[in-house]
Design a protein around this motif. Structure first.
Motif, PDB file in Angstrom:
ATOM      1  N   LEU A   7       0.832  -1.047   0.125  1.00  0.00           N
ATOM      2  CA  LEU A   7       0.179  -0.113   0.264  1.00  0.00           C
ATOM      3  C   LEU A   7       0.803   1.295  -0.076  1.00  0.00           C
ATOM      4  N   ALA A   8       2.254   1.197   0.353  1.00  0.00           N
ATOM      5  CA  ALA A   8       3.173   2.528   0.478  1.00  0.00           C
ATOM      6  C   ALA A   8       3.082   3.077  -1.110  1.00  0.00           C
ATOM      7  N   ARG A   9       3.346   4.436  -0.882  1.00  0.00           N
ATOM      8  CA  ARG A   9       3.272   5.527  -1.933  1.00  0.00           C
ATOM      9  C   ARG A   9       4.893   5.608  -2.511  1.00  0.00           C
TER      10      ARG A   9
ATOM     11  N   TYR B  98      11.800   6.235 -11.717  1.00  0.00           N
ATOM     12  CA  TYR B  98      12.618   6.856 -10.525  1.00  0.00           C
ATOM     13  C   TYR B  98      13.611   5.864 -10.204  1.00  0.00           C
ATOM     14  N   LEU B  99      13.234   4.750 -10.128  1.00  0.00           N
ATOM     15  CA  LEU B  99      14.456   3.737  -9.892  1.00  0.00           C
ATOM     16  C   LEU B  99      15.528   3.635 -10.797  1.00  0.00           C
ATOM     17  N   GLU B 100      15.110   3.799 -12.305  1.00  0.00           N
ATOM     18  CA  GLU B 100      16.349   3.830 -13.487  1.00  0.00           C
ATOM     19  C   GLU B 100      17.056   4.969 -13.151  1.00  0.00           C
TER      20      GLU B 100
ATOM     21  N   ASN C 123      19.425   5.995  -2.487  1.00  0.00           N
ATOM     22  CA  ASN C 123      18.488   6.602  -1.582  1.00  0.00           C
ATOM     23  C   ASN C 123      18.496   8.183  -2.072  1.00  0.00           C
ATOM     24  N   TYR C 124      19.648   8.893  -1.981  1.00  0.00           N
ATOM     25  CA  TYR C 124      19.756  10.034  -2.483  1.00  0.00           C
ATOM     26  C   TYR C 124      19.170  10.537  -3.643  1.00  0.00           C
ATOM     27  N   GLY C 125      19.255   9.782  -4.645  1.00  0.00           N
ATOM     28  CA  GLY C 125      18.407   9.967  -5.991  1.00  0.00           C
ATOM     29  C   GLY C 125      17.006   9.842  -5.842  1.00  0.00           C
ATOM     30  N   LEU C 126      16.442   8.893  -5.103  1.00  0.00           N
ATOM     31  CA  LEU C 126      15.125   8.560  -5.208  1.00  0.00           C
ATOM     32  C   LEU C 126      14.410   9.957  -4.344  1.00  0.00           C
ATOM     33  N   ARG C 127      15.248  10.300  -3.180  1.00  0.00           N
ATOM     34  CA  ARG C 127      14.880  11.411  -2.574  1.00  0.00           C
ATOM     35  C   ARG C 127      14.508  12.711  -3.375  1.00  0.00           C
ATOM     36  N   GLN C 128      15.671  12.931  -4.077  1.00  0.00           N
ATOM     37  CA  GLN C 128      15.629  13.986  -4.920  1.00  0.00           C
ATOM     38  C   GLN C 128      14.560  14.096  -5.858  1.00  0.00           C
TER      39      GLN C 128
ATOM     40  N   GLY D 259      11.552  12.832  -5.084  1.00  0.00           N
ATOM     41  CA  GLY D 259      10.244  12.405  -4.318  1.00  0.00           C
ATOM     42  C   GLY D 259       9.623  11.472  -4.248  1.00  0.00           C
ATOM     43  N   ASP D 260      10.598  10.181  -4.421  1.00  0.00           N
ATOM     44  CA  ASP D 260      10.048   8.871  -4.375  1.00  0.00           C
ATOM     45  C   ASP D 260      10.699   8.161  -3.356  1.00  0.00           C
TER      46      ASP D 260
END
Length: 445
Positions: A306-308, A354-356, A383-388, A390-391
């Motif tokens: 269920l996570a976004r 976003y993962l790519e 983690n840094y890239g995904l935070r940038q 917003g995912d």
């Protein structure tokens, strides 16, 4: 009106057997719905016919299925939205307690109220029935209770909604993945639950850790779903270290030849880039072999579905940029294996773009700054890239993973996942901890 299939009051479908007699069949039954009967209009008249080839028609006079279009058709009395009474040759169709279906009722009160459904609606409903569901926000596991539903109302778990609302919500779910339903003044979100746990076993020593991780996943984690093991060891060696009596058929092994310290993350990137490999799983849990699952994780996996956002331990790093001054010092103090490779992806298809880009960032950093500049826990760059973009959110896994580098692991505080620092003795500490938890809690946590 296109061809309509017929559903009995207790949500079974009407079929015809080889003997020409009608019978009710559960939508939960396996295999194709052979002998399905449909209602179709020919000119101004309506007829019952078999859905599949060769087409056979119901003749109300002989009360048999015949190969030629009969002279007399059937009629129906409307009782609601897509709810009707079916009649032929002066009698209404009835369904008795044993499931026998006949045109033998003389009065409407004795007739069966049938739901007329388009064939694609029936196939969609059957697809929904085959899925496992979790309900937000708690991640409760539920299923569509077709056995206690009626042609007017469907139950999913304890939630009751109109049949029409459910079918429309099911159609919408094909576009955005969630099943959204209103029950009076409440709104409920459901998502399908089909988890996959990917255990990354890289390096020869990881083959001593893998059997402990797998055994704990089944015995303490109470997980019996699909597992994938990725490794740079030969598949035969990987399978040879599976625990005794473990069902190796439900474990896929992906063997690669990469040998550097980024092999696990590079393999993870390749898997997630493949449009077919992981697309059907909700959620995905990636973790290193150096962990012990020390509590039932099904509820946690339900919340993951269920996570976004993608979730992992909240450590972030970029060789040049950092939004928080202290982050660089924190990353420098981490030991290999301290993040345990833990990453939750609710649904690969939704998060793949976003993962790519996050994996691209890691590759660019290695190329630009050199391998020696990349911290031992390279996942912090992802983690840094995904935070940038917003995912990313660490909240989902904050309380799940306990690690021996952060605190003393205590069997009394087992919370789902315990990680161990990467060294040659990791499997020994894992084994001791696993035995302590099992002695304390057994398999009933």
């Amino acid at each position: 009106m296109s061809l309509q299939v017929l559903m009995t009051p207790d949500c079974q479908v009407i079929c015809v057997g080889e003997d020409g007699q009608f019978y009710a069949r559960s939508l939960n039954s396996e295999g194709p719905l052979e002998g399905l009967v449909g209602l179709v209009q020919q000119g101004v008249h309506w007829y019952l016919r078999s859905v599949s080839q060769p087409v056979r028609w119901y003749d109300p006079v002989s009360k048999k299925m015949v190969s030629l279009l009969p002279a007399q058709g059937v009629a129906f009395d409307v009782r609601g939205v897509k709810l009707n009474l079916l009649r032929a040759n002066g009698h209404y169709l009835s369904v008795d307690w044993s499931g026998h279906i006949r045109f033998d009722a003389k009065e409407p009160l004795a007739a069966a109220v049938l739901r007329f459904m388009a064939l694609d609606e029936l196939m969609l409903l059957r697809e929904m029935l085959a899925k496992r569901w979790v309900c937000g926000p708690s991640g409760e596991h539920v299923r569509i209770e077709i056995e206690k539903s009626t042609v007017e109302e469907l139950f999913i778990g304890d939630i009751k909604v109109s049949f029409e609302q459910f079918i429309e919500a099911a159609r919408q779910s094909q576009h955005h993945g969630d099943l959204l339903l209103n029950e009076e003044w409440k709104i409920w979100r459901f998502t399908d639950y089909n988890p996959l746990i990917v255990i990354e076993s890289f390096g020869a020593s990881s083959l001593e850790e893998l059997p402990i991780a797998l055994e704990s996943l089944e015995s303490l984690g109470q997980y019996h779903g699909e597992v994938m093991v990725t490794s740079n060891q030969p598949e035969g060696k990987v399978r040879a270290c599976f625990p005794p009596n473990h069902d190796s058929k439900v474990i896929r092994v992906v063997s690669v030849e990469d040998e550097d310290r980024f092999a696990a993350l590079r393999t993870r990137a390749r898997l997630m880039a493949d449009p077919d490999m992981l697309a059907d799983y909700t959620p995905l849990l990636f973790v290193e072999a150096g962990v012990v699952f020390d509590q039932n994780i099904e509820s946690f996996l339900g919340r993951c579905a269920l996570a976004r956002c993608v979730s992992a331990k909240g450590y972030f790093h970029h060789p040049e940029f950092s939004t928080e001054p202290q982050e660089r010092d924190v990353i420098a103090g981490l030991k290999a294996g301290q993040l345990s490779g833990l990453m939750v992806v609710p649904h690969v298809t939704l998060h793949r773009p976003y993962l790519e880009k996050a994996f691209d960032l890691l590759s660019l950093c290695i190329k630009e700054y050199g391998e020696n500049v990349i911290p031992c826990e390279a996942q912090s760059i992802l983690n840094y890239g995904l935070r940038q973009v917003g995912d990313f959110s660490p909240s989902l896994v904050e309380t799940l993973l306990h690690h021996e580098c952060d605190e003393e692991l205590n069997p009394f505080h087992a919370n789902g996942l315990s990680g161990f620092a990467a060294d040659d003795k990791r499997h020994e500490r894992m084994e001791r901890y696993y035995k302590n938890v099992k002695e304390l809690w057994g398999a009933g946590m």
